[in-house]
Design a protein around this motif. Structure first.
Motif, PDB file in Angstrom:
ATOM      1  N   GLN A 213       0.815  -1.210   0.000  1.00  0.00           N
ATOM      2  CA  GLN A 213       0.000   0.000   0.000  1.00  0.00           C
ATOM      3  C   GLN A 213       0.851   1.263   0.000  1.00  0.00           C
ATOM      4  O   GLN A 213       0.323   2.353  -0.174  1.00  0.00           O
ATOM      5  N   GLY A 214       2.132   1.104   0.224  1.00  0.00           N
ATOM      6  CA  GLY A 214       2.981   2.282   0.293  1.00  0.00           C
ATOM      7  C   GLY A 214       3.112   2.775   1.721  1.00  0.00           C
ATOM      8  O   GLY A 214       2.355   2.395   2.602  1.00  0.00           O
ATOM      9  N   GLU A 215       4.084   3.597   1.933  1.00  0.00           N
ATOM     10  CA  GLU A 215       4.338   4.096   3.271  1.00  0.00           C
ATOM     11  C   GLU A 215       3.405   5.255   3.594  1.00  0.00           C
ATOM     12  O   GLU A 215       3.237   6.177   2.819  1.00  0.00           O
ATOM     13  N   GLY A 216       2.814   5.196   4.758  1.00  0.00           N
ATOM     14  CA  GLY A 216       2.015   6.297   5.240  1.00  0.00           C
ATOM     15  C   GLY A 216       2.664   6.863   6.488  1.00  0.00           C
ATOM     16  O   GLY A 216       3.846   6.644   6.727  1.00  0.00           O
ATOM     17  N   PRO A 217       1.899   7.605   7.287  1.00  0.00           N
ATOM     18  CA  PRO A 217       2.437   8.127   8.544  1.00  0.00           C
ATOM     19  C   PRO A 217       2.943   6.992   9.437  1.00  0.00           C
ATOM     20  O   PRO A 217       2.448   5.871   9.374  1.00  0.00           O
ATOM     21  N   GLU A 218       3.907   7.309  10.249  1.00  0.00           N
ATOM     22  CA  GLU A 218       4.512   6.302  11.122  1.00  0.00           C
ATOM     23  C   GLU A 218       3.516   5.819  12.167  1.00  0.00           C
ATOM     24  O   GLU A 218       2.871   6.614  12.850  1.00  0.00           O
ATOM     25  N   VAL A 219       3.366   4.510  12.252  1.00  0.00           N
ATOM     26  CA  VAL A 219       2.470   3.874  13.217  1.00  0.00           C
ATOM     27  C   VAL A 219       3.256   2.761  13.902  1.00  0.00           C
ATOM     28  O   VAL A 219       3.973   2.013  13.220  1.00  0.00           O
ATOM     29  N   PRO A 220       3.157   2.632  15.231  1.00  0.00           N
ATOM     30  CA  PRO A 220       3.865   1.535  15.896  1.00  0.00           C
ATOM     31  C   PRO A 220       3.516   0.196  15.259  1.00  0.00           C
ATOM     32  O   PRO A 220       2.345  -0.068  14.964  1.00  0.00           O
ATOM     33  N   PRO A 221       4.513  -0.646  15.016  1.00  0.00           N
ATOM     34  CA  PRO A 221       4.260  -1.922  14.320  1.00  0.00           C
ATOM     35  C   PRO A 221       3.171  -2.759  14.969  1.00  0.00           C
ATOM     36  O   PRO A 221       2.418  -3.438  14.262  1.00  0.00           O
ATOM     37  N   GLU A 222       3.053  -2.690  16.286  1.00  0.00           N
ATOM     38  CA  GLU A 222       2.038  -3.517  16.963  1.00  0.00           C
ATOM     39  C   GLU A 222       0.621  -3.002  16.743  1.00  0.00           C
ATOM     40  O   GLU A 222      -0.351  -3.673  17.075  1.00  0.00           O
ATOM     41  N   HIS A 223       0.506  -1.824  16.141  1.00  0.00           N
ATOM     42  CA  HIS A 223      -0.815  -1.276  15.820  1.00  0.00           C
ATOM     43  C   HIS A 223      -1.194  -1.493  14.356  1.00  0.00           C
ATOM     44  O   HIS A 223      -2.298  -1.136  13.941  1.00  0.00           O
ATOM     45  N   VAL A 224      -0.285  -2.051  13.572  1.00  0.00           N
ATOM     46  CA  VAL A 224      -0.523  -2.247  12.143  1.00  0.00           C
ATOM     47  C   VAL A 224      -0.972  -3.683  11.890  1.00  0.00           C
ATOM     48  O   VAL A 224      -0.393  -4.630  12.422  1.00  0.00           O
ATOM     49  N   LEU A 225      -2.004  -3.831  11.065  1.00  0.00           N
ATOM     50  CA  LEU A 225      -2.510  -5.156  10.692  1.00  0.00           C
ATOM     51  C   LEU A 225      -2.236  -5.384   9.209  1.00  0.00           C
ATOM     52  O   LEU A 225      -2.891  -4.770   8.355  1.00  0.00           O
ATOM     53  N   PRO A 226      -1.300  -6.268   8.852  1.00  0.00           N
ATOM     54  CA  PRO A 226      -1.096  -6.591   7.435  1.00  0.00           C
ATOM     55  C   PRO A 226      -2.338  -7.260   6.830  1.00  0.00           C
ATOM     56  O   PRO A 226      -2.614  -7.089   5.646  1.00  0.00           O
ATOM     57  N   THR A 227      -3.059  -8.031   7.636  1.00  0.00           N
ATOM     58  CA  THR A 227      -4.350  -8.611   7.254  1.00  0.00           C
ATOM     59  C   THR A 227      -5.247  -8.585   8.479  1.00  0.00           C
ATOM     60  O   THR A 227      -4.767  -8.450   9.618  1.00  0.00           O
ATOM     61  N   LEU A 228      -6.537  -8.748   8.280  1.00  0.00           N
ATOM     62  CA  LEU A 228      -7.459  -8.745   9.413  1.00  0.00           C
ATOM     63  C   LEU A 228      -7.182  -9.884  10.383  1.00  0.00           C
ATOM     64  O   LEU A 228      -7.385  -9.749  11.592  1.00  0.00           O
ATOM     65  N   SER A 229      -6.714 -11.014   9.865  1.00  0.00           N
ATOM     66  CA  SER A 229      -6.475 -12.156  10.741  1.00  0.00           C
ATOM     67  C   SER A 229      -5.378 -11.866  11.770  1.00  0.00           C
ATOM     68  O   SER A 229      -5.317 -12.519  12.814  1.00  0.00           O
ATOM     69  N   HIS A 230      -4.525 -10.861  11.507  1.00  0.00           N
ATOM     70  CA  HIS A 230      -3.489 -10.493  12.479  1.00  0.00           C
ATOM     71  C   HIS A 230      -4.083  -9.863  13.737  1.00  0.00           C
ATOM     72  O   HIS A 230      -3.399  -9.778  14.768  1.00  0.00           O
ATOM     73  N   LEU A 231      -5.337  -9.419  13.659  1.00  0.00           N
ATOM     74  CA  LEU A 231      -5.954  -8.772  14.821  1.00  0.00           C
ATOM     75  C   LEU A 231      -6.071  -9.723  16.008  1.00  0.00           C
ATOM     76  O   LEU A 231      -5.898  -9.318  17.161  1.00  0.00           O
ATOM     77  N   LEU A 232      -6.358 -10.975  15.745  1.00  0.00           N
ATOM     78  CA  LEU A 232      -6.678 -11.907  16.813  1.00  0.00           C
ATOM     79  C   LEU A 232      -5.544 -12.043  17.818  1.00  0.00           C
ATOM     80  O   LEU A 232      -5.772 -12.114  19.031  1.00  0.00           O
ATOM     81  N   ALA A 233      -4.315 -12.092  17.331  1.00  0.00           N
ATOM     82  CA  ALA A 233      -3.172 -12.230  18.235  1.00  0.00           C
ATOM     83  C   ALA A 233      -3.011 -11.001  19.134  1.00  0.00           C
ATOM     84  O   ALA A 233      -2.443 -11.110  20.233  1.00  0.00           O
ATOM     85  N   ARG A 234      -3.545  -9.836  18.688  1.00  0.00           N
ATOM     86  CA  ARG A 234      -3.378  -8.606  19.462  1.00  0.00           C
ATOM     87  C   ARG A 234      -4.440  -8.466  20.555  1.00  0.00           C
ATOM     88  O   ARG A 234      -4.239  -7.721  21.512  1.00  0.00           O
ATOM     89  N   ILE A 235      -5.574  -9.142  20.376  1.00  0.00           N
ATOM     90  CA  ILE A 235      -6.705  -8.854  21.273  1.00  0.00           C
ATOM     91  C   ILE A 235      -7.221 -10.062  22.041  1.00  0.00           C
ATOM     92  O   ILE A 235      -8.081  -9.905  22.897  1.00  0.00           O
ATOM     93  N   GLU A 236      -6.749 -11.279  21.747  1.00  0.00           N
ATOM     94  CA  GLU A 236      -7.328 -12.441  22.400  1.00  0.00           C
ATOM     95  C   GLU A 236      -7.192 -12.330  23.911  1.00  0.00           C
ATOM     96  O   GLU A 236      -6.139 -11.995  24.434  1.00  0.00           O
ATOM     97  N   LYS A 237      -8.272 -12.658  24.576  1.00  0.00           N
ATOM     98  CA  LYS A 237      -8.320 -12.508  26.038  1.00  0.00           C
ATOM     99  C   LYS A 237      -7.495 -13.625  26.699  1.00  0.00           C
ATOM    100  O   LYS A 237      -7.484 -14.727  26.215  1.00  0.00           O
TER     101      LYS A 237
END
Length: 237
Positions: A213-237
């Motif tokens: 997608q190209g580089e946009g504004p700097e965002v901490p890597p742990e806040h970036v989702l390359p795909t939606l499925s990456h969300l689960l590892a960040r939020i699982e209880k």
């Protein structure tokens, strides 16, 4: 580990995307009405008209005497006029048909991993809602695409009276979801309207940014989702 209760979601280019560029679908409908218009010309005209209409009548003309339906009919007709179509009777039919068509799966498709990710989030017990700069057709679109059942609420900018990045739309979402800002996270693909705006409202947020997608504004890597499925590892209880 984040202590989240509520997940809010952007829709366009986060959960759903258009099956083909607007110029192509407009040109196909024009051919069905016996008119030959180049898709590229229609695409350029649409972008110009959409931008001008959004500046003149923000948020589908909310508070300015326009309905979102009339807002879109005007956009469609003016896009064709700019592309050389002057038959007003044909323009009226085209506008009505396209307005209805963009409420169906004919023009929308679910992004890879979206349904599976939403289903898993529900299984994990999260409350979920939509926060989208969209008009009143969104409920029907989500239902037609078999996603509506995942959400406790669908909050459009037309209904809220405010469009992202205005923090008041997120405040309404938090009330609907029964959560404090620190208990909620927003997922979207736009840095300003989704990622930064949700954080300004005190929420957590994640930015869907696919590779290439190209580089946009700097965002901490742990806040970036390359795909939606990456969300689960960040939020699982």
């Amino acid at each position: 580990m984040l202590r989240l209760r509520l997940l809010t979601w952007d829709v366009k280019d986060t959960l759903l995307r258009l099956r083909q560029p607007v110029g192509q679908s407009y040109a196909a409908e024009a051919r069905a009405h016996g008119l030959q218009v180049q898709p590229e010309a229609l695409g350029r005209s649409f972008r110009e008209v959409y931008g001008a209409q959004s500046r003149r009548f923000p948020n589908y003309g909310h508070g300015q005497g326009l309905s979102s339906r009339q807002w879109w009919l005007d956009v469609v007709k003016q896009s064709f006029r700019l592309s050389g179509v002057q038959d007003e009777a044909a323009l009226a039919k085209l506008a009505e048909k396209l307005y209805r068509d963009y409420c169906s799966p004919h023009n929308w498709e679910v992004l890879p991993g979206a349904a599976e990710t939403l289903g898993r989030c529900r299984q994990l017990g999260f409350r979920m809602g939509v926060v989208s700069n969209f008009d009143s057709r969104l409920e029907a679109i989500l239902s037609q695409c078999d996603l509506r059942h995942h959400f406790q609420f669908v909050l459009t900018s037309e209904a809220a009276g405010f469009a992202k990045p205005d923090g008041r739309i997120f405040e309404q979402a938090l009330r609907l979801g029964g959560a404090r800002p620190e208990q909620a996270a927003h997922i979207g693909d736009d840095y300003s309207r989704d990622y930064r705006a949700a954080r300004a409202a005190g929420m957590h947020s994640f930015l869907l940014r696919a590779a290439g997608q190209g580089e946009g504004p700097e965002v901490p890597p742990e806040h970036v989702l390359p795909t939606l499925s990456h969300l689960l590892a960040r939020i699982e209880k």
